[in-house]
Scaffold this active site. Structure first.
Site, PDB file in Angstrom:
ATOM      1  CE  LYS A 136     -44.860 -18.821  16.469  1.00 35.06           C
ATOM      2  NZ  LYS A 136     -44.297 -17.469  16.350  1.00 35.06           N
ATOM      3  NE  ARG A 149     -38.292 -17.089   7.484  1.00 38.99           N
ATOM      4  CZ  ARG A 149     -39.187 -17.389   8.413  1.00 38.99           C
ATOM      5  NH1 ARG A 149     -38.943 -18.342   9.283  1.00 38.99           N
ATOM      6  NH2 ARG A 149     -40.318 -16.731   8.483  1.00 38.99           N
ATOM      7  NE  ARG A 164     -48.621 -15.916  11.314  1.00 40.88           N
ATOM      8  CZ  ARG A 164     -47.483 -16.598  11.221  1.00 40.88           C
ATOM      9  NH1 ARG A 164     -47.481 -17.904  11.258  1.00 40.88           N
ATOM     10  NH2 ARG A 164     -46.337 -15.965  11.105  1.00 40.88           N
ATOM     11  NE  ARG A 173     -42.213 -12.628   9.418  1.00 43.47           N
ATOM     12  CZ  ARG A 173     -41.084 -13.192   9.826  1.00 43.47           C
ATOM     13  NH1 ARG A 173     -39.919 -12.622   9.563  1.00 43.47           N
ATOM     14  NH2 ARG A 173     -41.095 -14.306  10.497  1.00 43.47           N
ATOM     15  NE  ARG A 203     -35.722 -16.476  11.739  1.00 41.76           N
ATOM     16  CZ  ARG A 203     -37.015 -16.691  11.906  1.00 41.76           C
ATOM     17  NH1 ARG A 203     -37.458 -17.305  12.988  1.00 41.76           N
ATOM     18  NH2 ARG A 203     -37.873 -16.274  11.022  1.00 41.76           N
TER      19      ARG A 203
HETATM   20  P1  AMP Z   1     -43.643 -17.915   9.896  1.00 44.63           P
HETATM   21  O1  AMP Z   1     -42.496 -18.740   9.478  1.00 44.63           O
HETATM   22  O2  AMP Z   1     -44.598 -18.625  10.832  1.00 44.63           O
HETATM   23  O3  AMP Z   1     -43.248 -16.562  10.415  1.00 44.63           O
HETATM   24  O4  AMP Z   1     -44.522 -17.661   8.564  1.00 44.63           O
HETATM   25  C1  AMP Z   1     -43.968 -17.049   7.429  1.00 44.63           C
HETATM   26  C2  AMP Z   1     -45.073 -16.482   6.560  1.00 44.63           C
HETATM   27  O5  AMP Z   1     -45.953 -17.538   6.127  1.00 44.63           O
HETATM   28  C3  AMP Z   1     -46.004 -15.469   7.229  1.00 44.63           C
HETATM   29  O6  AMP Z   1     -45.460 -14.166   7.240  1.00 44.63           O
HETATM   30  C4  AMP Z   1     -47.246 -15.585   6.359  1.00 44.63           C
HETATM   31  O7  AMP Z   1     -47.070 -14.920   5.109  1.00 44.63           O
HETATM   32  C5  AMP Z   1     -47.302 -17.071   6.081  1.00 44.63           C
HETATM   33  N1  AMP Z   1     -48.060 -17.794   7.122  1.00 44.63           N
HETATM   34  C6  AMP Z   1     -47.570 -18.709   8.004  1.00 44.63           C
HETATM   35  N2  AMP Z   1     -48.544 -19.177   8.800  1.00 44.63           N
HETATM   36  C7  AMP Z   1     -49.678 -18.549   8.427  1.00 44.63           C
HETATM   37  C8  AMP Z   1     -51.037 -18.590   8.872  1.00 44.63           C
HETATM   38  N3  AMP Z   1     -51.417 -19.370   9.904  1.00 44.63           N
HETATM   39  N4  AMP Z   1     -51.934 -17.796   8.248  1.00 44.63           N
HETATM   40  C9  AMP Z   1     -51.584 -17.023   7.213  1.00 44.63           C
HETATM   41  N5  AMP Z   1     -50.335 -16.901   6.751  1.00 44.63           N
HETATM   42  C10 AMP Z   1     -49.386 -17.661   7.344  1.00 44.63           C
END
Ligand code: AMP
Length: 214
Positions: free
Chosen positions: A13, A159, A88, A170, A127
């Protein structure tokens, strides 16, 4: 144009968001990036969300929705925006509906990046990121010099939540809490499925076909 990018971690994404931003001139709102920035600044928000990010759990809905509402109010969102990693949960989807209604806006489409679990794991595990925002992949997009950013020369890092155990968590959280949104947006005829198992350029081609229809 107001769109949502939906799909599991590792669907690509973020990579597609950069292409969409350049082509359609919409603001890119990545909740993961916003949380990581807060963590980096060690702000109140950063301290609040640290444990969730480190364990791969979702940050509570109220915290996340408040952050998005603030971000959407910024001037760059006036020309349209794309939400990457939000909503989410069904609660977040409801909050987004209310937020858009209060701004007299409507959601145009939800791009669903459909990817197999094996592809997602491979992408996340390889990554590498730079603090300047550039992204690489050990196998698919390696930097010219190992562990070094082509753009700014800084050392690349993995990361913390791209480690194998957290990746699995995740993906489990995605299945349990986020996958239900696919049916919800399908029912509302907003869902556009994109095959995200192919090379990034081919995924972008699929995205453009859908977005040019809007
Ligand atoms: P991402 O980079 O989108 O994979 O997000 C990294 C982390 O941020 C996730 O594993 C969650 O801990 C938190 N996070 C990101 N977006 C959300 C969301 N919409 N709702 C809750 N936690 C989020």
């Amino acid at each position: 144009m107001i769109i949502v990018l939906l799909g599991p971690p590792g669907a690509g994404k973020g990579t597609q968001a950069k292409q969409i931003q350049a082509r359609y001139n919409v603001a890119h709102i990545s909740t993961g990036d916003l949380f990581r920035a807060a963590l980096g600044e060690n702000s109140d928000l950063g301290r609040k969300v640290k444990s969730y990010l480190e364990s791969g759990q979702l940050v509570p809905d109220d915290v996340t929705c408040a952050m998005v509402a603030q971000r959407v109010a910024k001037p760059d969102c006036a020309r349209g925006f794309m939400l990457d990693g939000f909503p989410r949960t069904l609660v977040q989807a409801g909050a987004l509906d209310k937020l858009l209604a209060s701004l007299k806006l409507k959601l145009d489409a939800v791009l669903y990046f459909d990817v197999t679990e094996a592809t997602a794991i491979e992408r996340l595990g390889g990554r590498l990121t730079c603090k300047c925002g550039a992204g690489y992949h050990i196998k698919y997009m390696p930097p010219k010099k190992a562990s070094t950013c082509d753009k700014c020369g800084a050392k690349l890092v993995q990361r913390a939540d791209d480690m194998p155990d957290t990746i699995r968590e995740r993906l489990r959280v995605y299945e349990k809490q986020t996958a239900a949104l696919i049916e919800e947006y399908k029912r509302r005829k907003l869902l556009r499925r994109i095959d995200a198992n192919v090379a990034p350029e081919a995924v972008t081609a699929g995205v453009v076909v859908e977005l040019d229809k809007l």
